[in-house]
Write a protein that holds these residues in place. Structure first.
Motif, mmCIF file in Angstrom:
data_model
loop_
_atom_site.group_PDB
_atom_site.id
_atom_site.type_symbol
_atom_site.label_atom_id
_atom_site.label_comp_id
_atom_site.label_asym_id
_atom_site.label_seq_id
_atom_site.Cartn_x
_atom_site.Cartn_y
_atom_site.Cartn_z
ATOM 1 N N GLY A 1 0.819 -1.204 0.000
ATOM 2 C CA GLY A 1 0.000 0.000 0.000
ATOM 3 C C GLY A 1 0.854 1.256 0.000
ATOM 4 O O GLY A 1 0.503 2.264 -0.626
ATOM 5 N N TYR A 2 1.997 1.201 0.681
ATOM 6 C CA TYR A 2 2.893 2.349 0.734
ATOM 7 C C TYR A 2 3.434 2.681 -0.650
ATOM 8 O O TYR A 2 3.485 3.845 -1.063
ATOM 9 N N SER A 3 3.824 1.660 -1.412
ATOM 10 C CA SER A 3 4.328 1.897 -2.767
ATOM 11 C C SER A 3 3.242 2.511 -3.645
ATOM 12 O O SER A 3 3.490 3.431 -4.434
ATOM 13 N N TRP A 4 2.014 1.981 -3.526
ATOM 14 C CA TRP A 4 0.905 2.548 -4.292
ATOM 15 C C TRP A 4 0.699 4.024 -3.932
ATOM 16 O O TRP A 4 0.502 4.874 -4.818
ATOM 17 N N ASN A 5 0.740 4.329 -2.638
ATOM 18 C CA ASN A 5 0.541 5.723 -2.232
ATOM 19 C C ASN A 5 1.646 6.631 -2.754
ATOM 20 O O ASN A 5 1.393 7.778 -3.131
ATOM 21 N N LEU A 6 2.868 6.107 -2.778
ATOM 22 C CA LEU A 6 3.963 6.889 -3.354
ATOM 23 C C LEU A 6 3.704 7.179 -4.828
ATOM 24 O O LEU A 6 3.939 8.290 -5.313
ATOM 25 N N MET A 7 3.207 6.164 -5.534
ATOM 26 C CA MET A 7 2.951 6.340 -6.963
ATOM 27 C C MET A 7 1.831 7.356 -7.205
ATOM 28 O O MET A 7 1.933 8.217 -8.089
ATOM 29 N N VAL A 8 0.782 7.278 -6.406
ATOM 30 C CA VAL A 8 -0.317 8.252 -6.519
ATOM 31 C C VAL A 8 0.199 9.657 -6.243
ATOM 32 O O VAL A 8 -0.122 10.617 -6.959
ATOM 33 N N ASP A 9 1.011 9.799 -5.203
ATOM 34 C CA ASP A 9 1.538 11.118 -4.856
ATOM 35 C C ASP A 9 2.468 11.640 -5.940
ATOM 36 O O ASP A 9 2.429 12.830 -6.295
ATOM 37 N N LEU A 10 3.303 10.766 -6.484
ATOM 38 C CA LEU A 10 4.236 11.154 -7.540
ATOM 39 C C LEU A 10 3.484 11.680 -8.759
ATOM 40 O O LEU A 10 3.837 12.728 -9.333
ATOM 41 N N LEU A 11 2.434 10.976 -9.154
ATOM 42 C CA LEU A 11 1.650 11.415 -10.310
ATOM 43 C C LEU A 11 0.929 12.733 -9.997
ATOM 44 O O LEU A 11 0.884 13.639 -10.836
ATOM 45 N N GLY A 12 0.373 12.833 -8.795
ATOM 46 C CA GLY A 12 -0.330 14.064 -8.418
ATOM 47 C C GLY A 12 0.591 15.264 -8.343
ATOM 48 O O GLY A 12 0.241 16.360 -8.799
ATOM 49 N N LYS A 13 1.791 15.071 -7.799
ATOM 50 C CA LYS A 13 2.746 16.172 -7.705
ATOM 51 C C LYS A 13 3.123 16.682 -9.094
ATOM 52 O O LYS A 13 3.451 17.855 -9.272
ATOM 53 N N ASN A 14 3.088 15.804 -10.069
ATOM 54 C CA ASN A 14 3.416 16.191 -11.442
ATOM 55 C C ASN A 14 2.179 16.585 -12.249
ATOM 56 O O ASN A 14 2.250 16.722 -13.467
ATOM 57 N N LYS A 15 1.043 16.747 -11.547
ATOM 58 C CA LYS A 15 -0.220 17.167 -12.170
ATOM 59 C C LYS A 15 -0.713 16.181 -13.230
ATOM 60 O O LYS A 15 -1.431 16.563 -14.167
ATOM 61 N N LEU A 16 -0.353 14.929 -13.093
ATOM 62 C CA LEU A 16 -0.833 13.873 -13.991
ATOM 63 C C LEU A 16 -2.054 13.228 -13.341
ATOM 64 O O LEU A 16 -2.021 12.102 -12.848
ATOM 65 N N PHE A 17 -3.153 13.978 -13.356
ATOM 66 C CA PHE A 17 -4.305 13.566 -12.562
ATOM 67 C C PHE A 17 -5.082 12.392 -13.162
ATOM 68 O O PHE A 17 -5.626 11.573 -12.422
ATOM 69 N N GLU A 18 -5.130 12.278 -14.478
ATOM 70 C CA GLU A 18 -5.824 11.109 -15.065
ATOM 71 C C GLU A 18 -5.090 9.812 -14.726
ATOM 72 O O GLU A 18 -5.722 8.853 -14.244
ATOM 73 N N PRO A 19 -3.783 9.733 -14.955
ATOM 74 C CA PRO A 19 -3.063 8.523 -14.516
ATOM 75 C C PRO A 19 -3.168 8.305 -13.007
ATOM 76 O O PRO A 19 -3.200 7.163 -12.550
ATOM 77 N N MET A 20 -3.215 9.386 -12.239
ATOM 78 C CA MET A 20 -3.358 9.256 -10.779
ATOM 79 C C MET A 20 -4.657 8.525 -10.433
ATOM 80 O O MET A 20 -4.669 7.616 -9.595
ATOM 81 N N TRP A 21 -5.744 8.901 -11.101
ATOM 82 C CA TRP A 21 -7.025 8.225 -10.827
ATOM 83 C C TRP A 21 -7.021 6.783 -11.333
ATOM 84 O O TRP A 21 -7.655 5.901 -10.742
ATOM 85 N N ASP A 22 -6.311 6.517 -12.423
ATOM 86 C CA ASP A 22 -6.149 5.123 -12.864
ATOM 87 C C ASP A 22 -5.499 4.300 -11.757
ATOM 88 O O ASP A 22 -5.904 3.163 -11.473
ATOM 89 N N ALA A 23 -4.483 4.890 -11.145
ATOM 90 C CA ALA A 23 -3.789 4.192 -10.061
ATOM 91 C C ALA A 23 -4.727 3.975 -8.869
ATOM 92 O O ALA A 23 -4.719 2.907 -8.240
ATOM 93 N N ILE A 24 -5.557 4.974 -8.555
ATOM 94 C CA ILE A 24 -6.495 4.845 -7.430
ATOM 95 C C ILE A 24 -7.501 3.727 -7.696
ATOM 96 O O ILE A 24 -7.822 2.926 -6.798
ATOM 97 N N ARG A 25 -7.994 3.651 -8.923
ATOM 98 C CA ARG A 25 -8.934 2.566 -9.248
ATOM 99 C C ARG A 25 -8.257 1.203 -9.125
ATOM 100 O O ARG A 25 -8.854 0.233 -8.655
ATOM 101 N N SER A 26 -6.997 1.137 -9.543
ATOM 102 C CA SER A 26 -6.258 -0.118 -9.379
ATOM 103 C C SER A 26 -6.069 -0.456 -7.897
ATOM 104 O O SER A 26 -6.166 -1.626 -7.497
ATOM 105 N N MET A 27 -5.828 0.548 -7.101
ATOM 106 C CA MET A 27 -5.669 0.327 -5.658
ATOM 107 C C MET A 27 -6.961 -0.219 -5.044
ATOM 108 O O MET A 27 -6.924 -1.086 -4.171
ATOM 109 N N LYS A 28 -8.096 0.315 -5.520
ATOM 110 C CA LYS A 28 -9.369 -0.188 -5.008
ATOM 111 C C LYS A 28 -9.513 -1.681 -5.323
ATOM 112 O O LYS A 28 -9.936 -2.480 -4.471
ATOM 113 N N GLN A 29 -9.141 -2.060 -6.534
ATOM 114 C CA GLN A 29 -9.224 -3.480 -6.915
ATOM 115 C C GLN A 29 -8.278 -4.325 -6.073
ATOM 116 O O GLN A 29 -8.600 -5.474 -5.721
#
Length: 475
Positions: free
Chosen positions: A91-119
């Protein structure tokens, strides 16, 4: 992960924005190898390069690399996808990836990652806190609120911690506390706020200097959560807003109420508030603040005493300045040169001839003599105020203790004798000063000459003797 299959339409942010492996100490060799690949390999070649290393993508290694890869979001996504083929991400790695994408304003890929995390069943409040922060830092506040509103759909129950996280993310940005308040007003009926909720808003109003809203928020806070010493951050923010907003009367009033509730702020608040009152030249409220502080058992520092005495003396309130000077030793703050000289200068400025002489004796007794500038001003005042003997005592002290520079004081001594018609003393002191290589100003000699030539032949002869010696000293 879908994000790994998309290349970023945005260029990487400047390399100096986030930490990289170049500055990381004690980085394991395998992590450094992966960092080098992410940082230097074209995106379309990253996975092949990673596969060729035969490095085992252990979760701890991947986490270390992600932390140092925020400047390379597309390559980091490739690394994440490659590692996920061999190991299950934490979960920590996933959160890092979400934060990394968000910090770079890559919000669509960020939400893709969130949906994958939910699964994967690894979503947490931490994930959404990161999203709040990144949307707000990008100025996309409505989307941050939308994220809060959809949390429940992703299996995360919104609670007061989530509310406070979003409020905090909003209030950290410039002039967005009103938007945070709008969210707060909408949500507070369903999720009751706690003291932290109010503290966040109050700190936002403090940053923006909004006194009216701060008073409204503080009033609601007292009604909803009452009084407690645990809420001191909120109280400090509120009081600072009043003080900085030139609402000293209300700040003092609330301090008195808080004292009655046993919720007094600490020395840090009083020190900061005193600084503000000094800048505002508000000695009246500073005195009231000071007395409340002392009455609460807090012990001011020497710097605070000097700030307060400096404010009082600049407003010619020498009586209160003396009161503080007398109190200092009882609170373990011993006066220094600045303390004494501020009061001494105030006495001189207000032409307190008798007090100047007495205070000089006290200063010398406590081994904190006047500054050369204050010596000069005091000597001038004393000669003009019918206490020449004390002026001469000051000059003799300067000579004895070798206090320098003393040219200005020497000239004031000579002018004092001149104005009093004590030309014999003038000659005696002038000759000694010339021998000691003290500079006697031409303007002083001109005044002595004019006075001497009005007094007759004997006075002129005295001047001529001084003048000859004065001129020869420059040869």
């Amino acid at each position: 992960m879908a994000a790994a299959q998309k290349s970023s339409p945005l260029a990487p942010i400047p390399p100096s924005s986030f930490p990289t492996h170049h500055t990381a100490a004690d980085l394991p060799p395998t992590a450094r190898i992966l960092c080098e690949i992410v940082a230097s390999t074209p995106v379309h070649e990253v996975e092949a390069r990673l596969a060729s290393t035969q490095v085992q993508p252990e979760p701890e290694i991947i986490q270390q690399v992600l932390k140092l890869s925020y400047n390379y979001p597309s390559a980091a996504a490739k690394l994440f996808r490659w590692a996920g083929l061999n190991r299950t991400h934490t979960g920590y790695s996933w959160n890092l990836m979400v934060d990394l994408l968000g910090k770079n304003k890559l919000f669509e890929p960020m939400w893709d990652a969130i949906r994958s995390m939910k699964q994967e069943g690894v979503l947490s409040l931490t994930t959404f806190v990161s999203v709040f922060e990144n949307y707000c830092s990008a100025g996309r506040f409505d989307e941050a609120v939308m994220t809060f509103d959809v949390m429940e759909r992703y299996g995360i129950q919104p609670d007061v911690i989530a509310v406070n996280s979003l409020l905090s993310a909003m209030c950290r940005e410039d002039k967005q506390t009103m938007k945070a308040l709008e969210f707060f007003e909408r949500i507070k009926a369903n999720i009751p706020p706690d003291a932290d909720s109010f503290a966040i808003l109050l700190e936002g109003w403090e940053k923006e200097g909004n006194v009216a809203e701060a008073k409204h928020t503080f009033g609601e806070m007292v009604i909803r959560v009452g009084w407690s010493q645990q809420y001191m951050f909120a109280y400090d923010a509120f009081l600072n807003t009043l003080v900085c907003g030139s609402h000293g009367d209300e700040a003092i009033k609330f301090l008195q109420v808080m004292k009655g509730k046993n919720c007094m702020p600490g020395l840090r608040f009083f020190s900061n508030a005193l600084d503000v009152f000094v800048k505002q030249n508000d000695s009246a409220h500073a005195i009231m603040l000071w007395d409340i502080m002392i009455g609460s058992g807090l012990v001011p520092t020497l710097m605070m005493y000097n700030d307060m005495i400096g404010l009082l003396t600049s407003n010619n309130d020498v009586d209160n300045a003396f009161r503080l000077l007398d109190d200092m030793v009882f609170h373990g703050a011993f006066p220094d040169s600045l303390t004494y000289n501020m009061i001494f200068e105030c006495l001189i400025k207000n032409k307190k001839v008798c007090e100047v002489g007495k205070f000089f004796i006290e200063m010398v007794k406590n081994e904190w003599p006047p500054t050369p500038e204050n010596f000069s001003a005091a000597i001038k005042l004393l000669f003009g105020g019918d206490d020449p003997e004390m002026a001469i005592e000051m000059w003799k002290y300067m000579v004895k203790e070798n206090i320098s520079p003393r040219d200005e004081s020497a000239n004031e001594v000579l002018l004092g004798f001149c104005n009093m018609g004590r030309l014999t003393d003038l000659r005696r002191f002038a000759e000694k000063m010339i021998d000691e290589r003290i500079i006697i100003y031409e303007s002083t000699m001109t005044k002595v000459k004019n006075a001497s030539y009005k007094e007759g032949r004997t006075a002129r002869e005295i001047y001529d003797q001084i003048s000859r010696k004065w001129k020869s000293s420059y040869l």
